[in-house]
Design a protein around this motif. Structure first.
Motif, PDB file in Angstrom:
ATOM      1  N   GLN A   1      37.593  45.797  34.782  1.00  0.00           N
ATOM      2  CA  GLN A   1      36.180  45.598  35.070  1.00  0.00           C
ATOM      3  C   GLN A   1      35.964  44.529  36.127  1.00  0.00           C
ATOM      4  O   GLN A   1      34.910  44.518  36.783  1.00  0.00           O
ATOM      5  CB  GLN A   1      35.431  45.217  33.796  1.00  0.00           C
ATOM      6  CG  GLN A   1      35.327  46.337  32.791  1.00  0.00           C
ATOM      7  CD  GLN A   1      34.523  45.927  31.578  1.00  0.00           C
ATOM      8  OE1 GLN A   1      34.856  44.957  30.908  1.00  0.00           O
ATOM      9  NE2 GLN A   1      33.475  46.691  31.284  1.00  0.00           N
ATOM     10  N   VAL A   2      36.930  43.608  36.292  1.00  0.00           N
ATOM     11  CA  VAL A   2      36.795  42.560  37.284  1.00  0.00           C
ATOM     12  C   VAL A   2      38.184  42.139  37.759  1.00  0.00           C
ATOM     13  O   VAL A   2      39.141  42.090  36.978  1.00  0.00           O
ATOM     14  CB  VAL A   2      36.014  41.355  36.719  1.00  0.00           C
ATOM     15  CG1 VAL A   2      36.772  40.701  35.572  1.00  0.00           C
ATOM     16  CG2 VAL A   2      35.694  40.350  37.810  1.00  0.00           C
ATOM     17  N   GLN A   3      38.296  41.862  39.048  1.00  0.00           N
ATOM     18  CA  GLN A   3      39.496  41.307  39.646  1.00  0.00           C
ATOM     19  C   GLN A   3      39.139  39.962  40.266  1.00  0.00           C
ATOM     20  O   GLN A   3      38.073  39.820  40.867  1.00  0.00           O
ATOM     21  CB  GLN A   3      40.079  42.240  40.704  1.00  0.00           C
ATOM     22  CG  GLN A   3      40.632  43.551  40.160  1.00  0.00           C
ATOM     23  CD  GLN A   3      39.536  44.538  39.835  1.00  0.00           C
ATOM     24  OE1 GLN A   3      38.607  44.733  40.605  1.00  0.00           O
ATOM     25  NE2 GLN A   3      39.653  45.180  38.671  1.00  0.00           N
ATOM     26  N   LEU A   4      40.031  38.983  40.127  1.00  0.00           N
ATOM     27  CA  LEU A   4      39.757  37.625  40.553  1.00  0.00           C
ATOM     28  C   LEU A   4      40.777  37.184  41.599  1.00  0.00           C
ATOM     29  O   LEU A   4      41.973  37.416  41.434  1.00  0.00           O
ATOM     30  CB  LEU A   4      39.823  36.664  39.361  1.00  0.00           C
ATOM     31  CG  LEU A   4      38.957  37.020  38.147  1.00  0.00           C
ATOM     32  CD1 LEU A   4      39.248  36.061  36.999  1.00  0.00           C
ATOM     33  CD2 LEU A   4      37.483  36.971  38.525  1.00  0.00           C
ATOM     34  N   VAL A   5      40.297  36.524  42.651  1.00  0.00           N
ATOM     35  CA  VAL A   5      41.153  36.011  43.711  1.00  0.00           C
ATOM     36  C   VAL A   5      40.753  34.575  44.013  1.00  0.00           C
ATOM     37  O   VAL A   5      39.620  34.312  44.424  1.00  0.00           O
ATOM     38  CB  VAL A   5      41.064  36.859  44.988  1.00  0.00           C
ATOM     39  CG1 VAL A   5      41.952  36.256  46.074  1.00  0.00           C
ATOM     40  CG2 VAL A   5      41.477  38.295  44.705  1.00  0.00           C
ATOM     41  N   GLU A   6      41.696  33.638  43.822  1.00  0.00           N
ATOM     42  CA  GLU A   6      41.449  32.237  44.121  1.00  0.00           C
ATOM     43  C   GLU A   6      41.797  31.933  45.574  1.00  0.00           C
ATOM     44  O   GLU A   6      42.698  32.547  46.154  1.00  0.00           O
ATOM     45  CB  GLU A   6      42.282  31.319  43.211  1.00  0.00           C
ATOM     46  CG  GLU A   6      42.067  31.525  41.723  1.00  0.00           C
ATOM     47  CD  GLU A   6      43.087  32.445  41.099  1.00  0.00           C
ATOM     48  OE1 GLU A   6      43.375  32.292  39.898  1.00  0.00           O
ATOM     49  OE2 GLU A   6      43.622  33.336  41.821  1.00  0.00           O
ATOM     50  N   SER A   7      41.100  30.954  46.145  1.00  0.00           N
ATOM     51  CA  SER A   7      41.400  30.485  47.485  1.00  0.00           C
ATOM     52  C   SER A   7      40.926  29.042  47.625  1.00  0.00           C
ATOM     53  O   SER A   7      40.204  28.537  46.778  1.00  0.00           O
ATOM     54  CB  SER A   7      40.747  31.367  48.547  1.00  0.00           C
ATOM     55  OG  SER A   7      39.332  31.331  48.446  1.00  0.00           O
ATOM     56  N   GLY A   8      41.327  28.385  48.699  1.00  0.00           N
ATOM     57  CA  GLY A   8      40.875  27.041  48.995  1.00  0.00           C
ATOM     58  C   GLY A   8      41.874  25.944  48.721  1.00  0.00           C
ATOM     59  O   GLY A   8      41.596  24.776  49.014  1.00  0.00           O
ATOM     60  N   GLY A   9      43.019  26.287  48.155  1.00  0.00           N
ATOM     61  CA  GLY A   9      44.030  25.283  47.898  1.00  0.00           C
ATOM     62  C   GLY A   9      44.695  24.814  49.177  1.00  0.00           C
ATOM     63  O   GLY A   9      44.512  25.380  50.248  1.00  0.00           O
ATOM     64  N   GLY A  10      45.478  23.750  49.049  1.00  0.00           N
ATOM     65  CA  GLY A  10      46.174  23.213  50.196  1.00  0.00           C
ATOM     66  C   GLY A  10      46.696  21.826  49.930  1.00  0.00           C
ATOM     67  O   GLY A  10      46.758  21.369  48.789  1.00  0.00           O
ATOM     68  N   ALA A  24      35.213  37.391  42.751  1.00  0.00           N
ATOM     69  CA  ALA A  24      35.352  38.497  41.814  1.00  0.00           C
ATOM     70  C   ALA A  24      34.927  39.805  42.453  1.00  0.00           C
ATOM     71  O   ALA A  24      33.955  39.850  43.207  1.00  0.00           O
ATOM     72  CB  ALA A  24      34.523  38.246  40.562  1.00  0.00           C
ATOM     73  N   SER A  25      35.666  40.850  42.132  1.00  0.00           N
ATOM     74  CA  SER A  25      35.308  42.207  42.532  1.00  0.00           C
ATOM     75  C   SER A  25      34.757  42.941  41.322  1.00  0.00           C
ATOM     76  O   SER A  25      35.336  42.877  40.236  1.00  0.00           O
ATOM     77  CB  SER A  25      36.518  42.952  43.085  1.00  0.00           C
ATOM     78  OG  SER A  25      37.043  42.308  44.228  1.00  0.00           O
ATOM     79  N   GLY A  26      33.642  43.631  41.509  1.00  0.00           N
ATOM     80  CA  GLY A  26      33.016  44.339  40.418  1.00  0.00           C
ATOM     81  C   GLY A  26      31.532  44.030  40.333  1.00  0.00           C
ATOM     82  O   GLY A  26      31.074  43.013  40.870  1.00  0.00           O
ATOM     83  N   ARG A  27      30.800  44.866  39.631  1.00  0.00           N
ATOM     84  CA  ARG A  27      29.345  44.735  39.563  1.00  0.00           C
ATOM     85  C   ARG A  27      28.849  44.101  38.270  1.00  0.00           C
ATOM     86  O   ARG A  27      27.642  44.012  38.056  1.00  0.00           O
ATOM     87  CB  ARG A  27      28.697  46.112  39.744  1.00  0.00           C
ATOM     88  CG  ARG A  27      29.059  46.797  41.055  1.00  0.00           C
ATOM     89  CD  ARG A  27      28.349  48.115  41.206  1.00  0.00           C
ATOM     90  NE  ARG A  27      26.913  47.931  41.360  1.00  0.00           N
ATOM     91  CZ  ARG A  27      26.044  48.929  41.504  1.00  0.00           C
ATOM     92  NH1 ARG A  27      26.475  50.181  41.517  1.00  0.00           N
ATOM     93  NH2 ARG A  27      24.758  48.670  41.633  1.00  0.00           N
ATOM     94  N   THR A  28      29.779  43.640  37.410  1.00  0.00           N
ATOM     95  CA  THR A  28      29.390  43.038  36.146  1.00  0.00           C
ATOM     96  C   THR A  28      29.812  41.576  36.039  1.00  0.00           C
ATOM     97  O   THR A  28      29.950  41.049  34.941  1.00  0.00           O
ATOM     98  CB  THR A  28      29.978  43.824  34.961  1.00  0.00           C
ATOM     99  OG1 THR A  28      31.412  43.844  35.055  1.00  0.00           O
ATOM    100  CG2 THR A  28      29.453  45.241  34.945  1.00  0.00           C
ATOM    101  N   PHE A  29      29.991  40.905  37.169  1.00  0.00           N
ATOM    102  CA  PHE A  29      30.484  39.535  37.177  1.00  0.00           C
ATOM    103  C   PHE A  29      29.587  38.584  36.398  1.00  0.00           C
ATOM    104  O   PHE A  29      30.069  37.629  35.775  1.00  0.00           O
ATOM    105  CB  PHE A  29      30.662  39.041  38.610  1.00  0.00           C
ATOM    106  CG  PHE A  29      31.262  37.669  38.712  1.00  0.00           C
ATOM    107  CD1 PHE A  29      32.531  37.415  38.231  1.00  0.00           C
ATOM    108  CD2 PHE A  29      30.549  36.631  39.290  1.00  0.00           C
ATOM    109  CE1 PHE A  29      33.098  36.151  38.322  1.00  0.00           C
ATOM    110  CE2 PHE A  29      31.104  35.367  39.394  1.00  0.00           C
ATOM    111  CZ  PHE A  29      32.376  35.128  38.909  1.00  0.00           C
ATOM    112  N   SER A  30      28.283  38.825  36.411  1.00  0.00           N
ATOM    113  CA  SER A  30      27.353  37.942  35.710  1.00  0.00           C
ATOM    114  C   SER A  30      27.511  37.999  34.199  1.00  0.00           C
ATOM    115  O   SER A  30      26.954  37.155  33.493  1.00  0.00           O
ATOM    116  CB  SER A  30      25.911  38.275  36.093  1.00  0.00           C
ATOM    117  OG  SER A  30      25.574  39.595  35.698  1.00  0.00           O
ATOM    118  N   HIS A  31      28.263  38.958  33.688  1.00  0.00           N
ATOM    119  CA  HIS A  31      28.513  39.071  32.251  1.00  0.00           C
ATOM    120  C   HIS A  31      29.730  38.264  31.803  1.00  0.00           C
ATOM    121  O   HIS A  31      30.076  38.299  30.621  1.00  0.00           O
ATOM    122  CB  HIS A  31      28.726  40.529  31.865  1.00  0.00           C
ATOM    123  CG  HIS A  31      27.522  41.393  32.080  1.00  0.00           C
ATOM    124  ND1 HIS A  31      27.573  42.764  31.994  1.00  0.00           N
ATOM    125  CD2 HIS A  31      26.236  41.082  32.377  1.00  0.00           C
ATOM    126  CE1 HIS A  31      26.366  43.261  32.234  1.00  0.00           C
ATOM    127  NE2 HIS A  31      25.544  42.266  32.468  1.00  0.00           N
TER     128      HIS A  31
END
Length: 124
Positions: A1-10, A24-31
């Motif tokens: 239902q959702v895929q997560l990708v982190e970024s911004g580290g360094g 997040a990918s998907g249309r139900t992230f607010s849930h």
């Protein structure tokens, strides 16, 4: 239902700042409640911060209170972790996780979905 990708580290100097993003990918992230966890070399994965579905409720580990801020923009399907006054002990791989229809819990087992992680290194 959702895929997560982190970024911004360094790599950042002691006392510096970074902003991590969890997209997040998907249309139900607010849930989904969303949490941030981190795992330093040779240590267990520990809770950092969490935020509720609408962003009204947040929780922080004692070690980051006053320095880190979690927020979310559901219109952009993104959760952020603003990290200020970074210390060498903050060095770790940082992961975001989503908890479907749940609250902003502190336990790893409470989360259904996980990102791949992003590395944060704080030099002294």
């Amino acid at each position: 239902q959702v895929q997560l990708v982190e970024s911004g580290g360094g790599l950042v100097q002691d006392g510096g700042s970074l902003r991590l993003s969890c997209a997040a990918s998907g249309r139900t992230f607010s849930h989904f409640a969303v949490g941030w966890f981190r795992q330093a070399p040779g240590k267990e994965r520990d809770f950092v911060a969490a935020i509720s579905w609408g962003g009204a409720s947040t929780d922080y580990a004692d070690s980051v209170k006053g320095r880190f801020t979690i927020s979310r923009d559901n219109a952009k399907n993104t959760v952020y972790l603003q990290m200020n006054s970074l210390k060498p002990e903050d060095t770790a791989d940082y992961y975001c996780a989503a908890n479907y229809l749940g609250g902003p819990g502190r336990k790893i087992y409470e989360y259904n979905y996980w990102g791949q992680g992003t590395q944060v290194t704080v030099s002294s």
